[in-house]
Design an enzyme around this catalytic site. Structure first.
Site, mmCIF file in Angstrom:
data_model
loop_
_atom_site.group_PDB
_atom_site.id
_atom_site.type_symbol
_atom_site.label_atom_id
_atom_site.label_comp_id
_atom_site.label_asym_id
_atom_site.label_seq_id
_atom_site.Cartn_x
_atom_site.Cartn_y
_atom_site.Cartn_z
ATOM 1 N N ILE A 80 9.821 -6.335 11.573
ATOM 2 C CA ILE A 80 8.801 -5.342 11.958
ATOM 3 C C ILE A 80 8.517 -5.370 13.461
ATOM 4 O O ILE A 80 8.070 -4.366 14.030
ATOM 5 C CB ILE A 80 7.510 -5.584 11.131
ATOM 6 N N VAL A 128 5.211 -13.546 9.300
ATOM 7 C CA VAL A 128 5.239 -12.343 10.137
ATOM 8 C C VAL A 128 4.220 -12.451 11.280
ATOM 9 O O VAL A 128 4.460 -11.949 12.387
ATOM 10 C CB VAL A 128 5.044 -11.078 9.270
ATOM 11 N N ASP A 129 3.115 -13.124 11.022
ATOM 12 C CA ASP A 129 2.091 -13.346 12.052
ATOM 13 C C ASP A 129 2.696 -14.111 13.240
ATOM 14 O O ASP A 129 2.521 -13.726 14.414
ATOM 15 C CB ASP A 129 0.958 -14.160 11.402
ATOM 16 N N GLY A 173 4.372 -13.718 1.197
ATOM 17 C CA GLY A 173 4.998 -14.909 1.778
ATOM 18 C C GLY A 173 4.223 -16.141 1.356
ATOM 19 O O GLY A 173 4.107 -16.455 0.162
ATOM 20 N N TYR A 204 1.166 -16.638 1.069
ATOM 21 C CA TYR A 204 0.021 -16.393 0.188
ATOM 22 C C TYR A 204 0.407 -16.210 -1.281
ATOM 23 O O TYR A 204 -0.473 -16.113 -2.138
ATOM 24 C CB TYR A 204 -0.820 -15.218 0.698
HETATM 25 P P1 ADP Z 1 1.187 -13.838 3.851
HETATM 26 O O1 ADP Z 1 0.420 -15.030 4.373
HETATM 27 O O2 ADP Z 1 0.359 -12.558 3.846
HETATM 28 O O3 ADP Z 1 1.894 -14.113 2.572
HETATM 29 P P2 ADP Z 1 3.686 -14.080 5.376
HETATM 30 O O4 ADP Z 1 3.874 -13.798 6.819
HETATM 31 O O5 ADP Z 1 3.913 -15.479 4.910
HETATM 32 O O6 ADP Z 1 2.213 -13.563 5.042
HETATM 33 O O7 ADP Z 1 4.586 -13.113 4.519
HETATM 34 C C1 ADP Z 1 4.336 -11.730 4.378
HETATM 35 C C2 ADP Z 1 5.663 -11.000 4.310
HETATM 36 O O8 ADP Z 1 6.172 -10.829 5.624
HETATM 37 C C3 ADP Z 1 6.739 -11.748 3.529
HETATM 38 O O9 ADP Z 1 7.361 -10.833 2.634
HETATM 39 C C4 ADP Z 1 7.709 -12.198 4.621
HETATM 40 O O10 ADP Z 1 9.043 -12.248 4.151
HETATM 41 C C5 ADP Z 1 7.554 -11.075 5.617
HETATM 42 N N1 ADP Z 1 8.006 -11.341 6.990
HETATM 43 C C6 ADP Z 1 8.182 -12.516 7.647
HETATM 44 N N2 ADP Z 1 8.626 -12.297 8.906
HETATM 45 C C7 ADP Z 1 8.723 -10.941 9.060
HETATM 46 C C8 ADP Z 1 9.139 -10.066 10.124
HETATM 47 N N3 ADP Z 1 9.540 -10.525 11.309
HETATM 48 N N4 ADP Z 1 9.135 -8.710 9.892
HETATM 49 C C9 ADP Z 1 8.722 -8.215 8.705
HETATM 50 N N5 ADP Z 1 8.327 -8.979 7.668
HETATM 51 C C10 ADP Z 1 8.330 -10.322 7.844
#
Ligand code: ADP
Length: 177
Positions: free
Chosen positions: A11, A33-34, A128, A130
């Site tokens: 993203i 993703v954060d 992810g 959570y």
């Molecule tokens: P949460 O704590 O809300 O579960 P995560 O970041 O652990 O957040 O995961 C949320 C989603 O983001 C997961 O499906 C993960 O695979 C996805 N994700 C991780 N990195 C990226 C990225 N660079 N771009 C888009 N999605 C991502």
């Protein structure tokens, strides 16, 4: 009605009006993703998140409780704004998780509409760390987006960005090309 799209990928590289971050309630960065968003955005984004968090210190469960969303600039990212929303941690489904997850999508779209943004990209919030089951999360996400779009006429494009194959295939099934 806005177009709903599904892509597989990262993203952080999207030059859309808004990308949504699956943040945590402290708003100061984390994993998944954060972490990717903050790495790509650089220190200016963290600085702005600190200011937003400080201004929301008194919000119960805050600075940003699950189901809520805030908006910032993009730092070094190619998008115009970042919307930070906090998904629910999955506890088995009996603690209001689906309502909170729907609220993430709804509030993000409402913030985008208010900021006159026309295109918005969402990650698969909560699926992810959570632990939200991917199939349930995808259904809730698409339903919440479709319902909210009736109140957000300025939004023309919604992109579901799937980082893993399983999510991509689930979304493809719900939203065939
Ligand atoms: P949460 O704590 O809300 O579960 P995560 O970041 O652990 O957040 O995961 C949320 C989603 O983001 C997961 O499906 C993960 O695979 C996805 N994700 C991780 N990195 C990226 C990225 N660079 N771009 C888009 N999605 C991502």
């Amino acid at each position: 009605m806005a177009k709903l799209e599904v892509i597989e990928g990262d993203i952080t590289v999207l030059a859309v009006d808004a990308i949504v971050n699956a943040a945590n309630s402290g708003l100061l960065g984390g994993g998944g993703v954060d972490g990717a968003i903050h790495r790509a955005a650089g220190p200016a984004l963290l600085e702005e998140c600190r200011r937003v968090a400080a201004a929301r210190q008194n919000v119960p469960g805050g600075p940003c409780p699950a189901g809520d969303a805030v908006i910032t600039g993009p730092g070094l990212l190619p998008c115009k704004q970042v919307i930070h929303t906090v998904g629910p941690v999955w506890h088995g489904g009996g603690r209001g998780e689906s309502g909170l997850l729907a609220s993430c999508y709804r509030k993000s779209l409402l913030l985008a509409e208010k900021a006159a943004l026309e295109s918005i990209a969402f990650p698969n919030i909560s699926t992810g760390v959570y632990g939200y089951p991917r199939d349930k999360a995808a259904g809730t996400a698409v339903t919440a987006v479709r319902e909210t779009l009736e109140q957000t006429p300025g939004i023309r494009r919604v992109i579901f960005v799937c980082f893993d194959r399983e999510n991509y295939e689930l979304y493809r099934r719900i939203l065939p090309a």
